[in-house]
Design an enzyme around this catalytic site. Structure first.
Site, PDB file in Angstrom:
ATOM      1  N   HIS A 103       0.811  -1.172  -0.045  1.00 16.07           N
ATOM      2  CA  HIS A 103       0.169   0.100   0.035  1.00 16.07           C
ATOM      3  C   HIS A 103       0.860   1.283   0.128  1.00 16.07           C
ATOM      4  O   HIS A 103       1.992   1.139  -0.173  1.00 16.07           O
ATOM      5  CB  HIS A 103      -0.874  -0.082   1.144  1.00 16.07           C
ATOM      6  CG  HIS A 103      -0.352  -0.345   2.449  1.00 16.07           C
ATOM      7  ND1 HIS A 103       0.562   0.483   3.040  1.00 16.07           N
ATOM      8  CD2 HIS A 103      -0.425  -1.426   3.384  1.00 16.07           C
ATOM      9  CE1 HIS A 103       0.996   0.245   4.289  1.00 16.07           C
ATOM     10  NE2 HIS A 103       0.296  -1.072   4.259  1.00 16.07           N
ATOM     11  N   GLY A 129       1.790   3.200   2.248  1.00 14.71           N
ATOM     12  CA  GLY A 129       3.051   2.919   3.480  1.00 14.71           C
ATOM     13  C   GLY A 129       4.234   2.279   2.843  1.00 14.71           C
ATOM     14  O   GLY A 129       5.299   2.989   2.944  1.00 14.71           O
ATOM     15  N   HIS A 130       4.130   1.353   2.176  1.00  8.27           N
ATOM     16  CA  HIS A 130       5.250   0.661   1.499  1.00  8.27           C
ATOM     17  C   HIS A 130       5.764   1.343   0.478  1.00  8.27           C
ATOM     18  O   HIS A 130       7.038   1.370   0.357  1.00  8.27           O
ATOM     19  CB  HIS A 130       4.810  -0.737   1.123  1.00  8.27           C
ATOM     20  CG  HIS A 130       4.164  -1.504   1.961  1.00  8.27           C
ATOM     21  ND1 HIS A 130       2.875  -1.980   2.148  1.00  8.27           N
ATOM     22  CD2 HIS A 130       4.750  -2.481   2.886  1.00  8.27           C
ATOM     23  CE1 HIS A 130       2.779  -3.003   3.065  1.00  8.27           C
ATOM     24  NE2 HIS A 130       3.991  -3.268   3.587  1.00  8.27           N
ATOM     25  N   GLN A 162       7.889   3.675  10.645  1.00 11.87           N
ATOM     26  CA  GLN A 162       7.391   4.015  12.199  1.00 11.87           C
ATOM     27  C   GLN A 162       6.174   3.323  12.598  1.00 11.87           C
ATOM     28  O   GLN A 162       5.947   3.245  13.880  1.00 11.87           O
ATOM     29  CB  GLN A 162       7.414   5.513  12.241  1.00 11.87           C
ATOM     30  CG  GLN A 162       7.152   6.061  13.546  1.00 11.87           C
ATOM     31  CD  GLN A 162       8.207   5.857  14.512  1.00 11.87           C
ATOM     32  OE1 GLN A 162       9.414   5.595  14.276  1.00 11.87           O
ATOM     33  NE2 GLN A 162       7.817   5.617  15.991  1.00 11.87           N
TER      34      GLN A 162
HETATM   35  P1  AMP Z   1       4.728  -5.443   6.636  1.00 18.72           P
HETATM   36  O1  AMP Z   1       4.655  -5.484   5.139  1.00 18.72           O
HETATM   37  O2  AMP Z   1       3.612  -4.990   7.135  1.00 18.72           O
HETATM   38  O3  AMP Z   1       6.021  -6.010   7.283  1.00 18.72           O
HETATM   39  O4  AMP Z   1       5.637  -3.723   6.533  1.00 18.72           O
HETATM   40  C1  AMP Z   1       7.044  -3.483   5.874  1.00 18.72           C
HETATM   41  C2  AMP Z   1       7.349  -2.148   6.085  1.00 18.72           C
HETATM   42  O5  AMP Z   1       6.388  -1.406   5.848  1.00 18.72           O
HETATM   43  C3  AMP Z   1       7.625  -2.031   7.722  1.00 18.72           C
HETATM   44  O6  AMP Z   1       8.946  -1.437   7.832  1.00 18.72           O
HETATM   45  C4  AMP Z   1       6.668  -1.393   8.049  1.00 18.72           C
HETATM   46  O7  AMP Z   1       6.861  -0.544   9.320  1.00 18.72           O
HETATM   47  C5  AMP Z   1       6.301  -0.362   6.954  1.00 18.72           C
HETATM   48  N1  AMP Z   1       4.817   0.118   6.893  1.00 18.72           N
HETATM   49  C6  AMP Z   1       3.775  -0.595   7.124  1.00 18.72           C
HETATM   50  N2  AMP Z   1       2.690   0.205   7.132  1.00 18.72           N
HETATM   51  C7  AMP Z   1       3.154   1.416   6.982  1.00 18.72           C
HETATM   52  C8  AMP Z   1       2.665   2.847   7.044  1.00 18.72           C
HETATM   53  N3  AMP Z   1       1.459   2.913   7.087  1.00 18.72           N
HETATM   54  N4  AMP Z   1       3.428   3.868   7.129  1.00 18.72           N
HETATM   55  C9  AMP Z   1       4.892   3.668   7.161  1.00 18.72           C
HETATM   56  N5  AMP Z   1       5.275   2.503   6.970  1.00 18.72           N
HETATM   57  C10 AMP Z   1       4.748   1.372   7.128  1.00 18.72           C
END
Ligand code: AMP
Length: 278
Positions: free
Chosen positions: A31, A33-34, A145
């Site tokens: 998404h 964020g990624h 974060q």
């Molecule tokens: P995940 O796929 O949930 O393991 O997340 C992968 C990376 O993306 C990790 O470093 C998370 O902290 C980061 N991440 C996930 N969601 C967000 C978000 N809403 N804002 C910023 N970074 C995010």
């Protein structure tokens, strides 16, 4: 963009890309964020590597490992749009040819908050982070974060084990209404998504109260009060912590504080956090 599914392919791809390396590790279901991590990483180095791997080691026996979304084509489209050079999406057999005998011990910070509710979670996270660092040898790696305790533990591991990589944090990406973006938001119905807004609203209420009254305790109390009355939300924890160690702040503390929360909305467990500028 090169897509590697084996360690051998990854090694070959890395050999054909010269220059400094930035790494973004994800579990997919990508998404905004990624994407924001990828954009910052793109600026930071010549070669951008993104890993997409749902790491079984960091899921508890009753968690959502099998249900976790794995939209391969959509994820690759996000990587393509962000100009990623190498996508590493290994199989479980590639990452764990046998159950690992040597384990990373994340220490006491992994036993509180997320670690208390999810025993073994951070050991699994650090195991995969260490492995992917070994396989990709990044100069710099970006983490969100959003997963603040994970970020603090990764920084601690890198420091304690003298790992030659720079860790950079990226602020939380939110929807316009305040909900922190998460792959798990896809589990929420429209009604649940509305209810979930209480989590970020409670943290904002905490930040406002903390700034007004000047203590960590005031921030925590206001956030707890808000969330306790939120319909459809079952609170796991709301704490005011030291952002480096995740030790709980004394209520009278005026030190830099992170307000962290976890709550269930239906079957979905969500986390969020905000800094309180005391
Ligand atoms: P995940 O796929 O949930 O393991 O997340 C992968 C990376 O993306 C990790 O470093 C998370 O902290 C980061 N991440 C996930 N969601 C967000 C978000 N809403 N804002 C910023 N970074 C995010």
């Amino acid at each position: 963009m090169e897509i590697c599914t084996t360690r051998g392919e990854l090694t070959q791809a890395l050999a054909s890309h010269h220059g400094t390396r930035a790494l973004v590790m994800t579990m997919g279901a990508l998404h905004e964020g990624h994407a924001s991590l990828m954009r910052q990483a793109r600026q930071a180095a010549e070669v951008l590597i993104v890993s997409i791997y749902v790491n079984p080691l960091q899921f508890g026996p009753h968690e959502d490992f099998s249900a976790y979304p794995r939209p391969r084509e959509a994820d690759l489209a996000v990587c393509e749009a962000e100009n990623v050079d190498i996508v590493f999406m290994p199989t479980d057999e590639q990452m764990y040819p046998h159950p690992p005998l040597v384990r990373i011990d994340p220490g006491p910070m992994a036993t509180v908050l997320e670690g208390a509710t999810r025993p073994g979670h951070f050991a699994g996270v650090l195991q995969i982070v260490h492995k992917v660092f070994q396989l990709t040898a990044p100069d710099v790696a970006f983490f969100g974060q959003k997963d603040a305790q994970q970020l603090a533990l990764i920084r601690t591991m890198v420091d304690d084990l003298n790992m030659p990589v720079e860790i950079r944090a990226v602020p939380i990406a939110r929807d316009d209404d305040g909900l922190a973006l998460s792959s798990r938001n896809t589990y929420l119905s429209a009604a649940q998504r509305e209810q979930a807004l209480a989590i970020s609203a409670a943290l904002r209420a905490g930040v406002v109260a903390g700034q007004r009254e000047g203590t960590a305790g005031a921030a925590r109390t206001a956030a707890r009060k808000y969330l306790a009355h939120a319909p459809g939300v079952r609170v796991d924890y709301v704490h005011a912590v030291d952002p480096q160690t995740f030790a709980q702040r004394d209520p009278e503390s005026t030190e830099p504080t992170l307000l962290v929360a976890a709550a269930w909305v239906g079957e979905t467990r969500l986390i969020d956090n905000m800094e309180v500028d005391l």
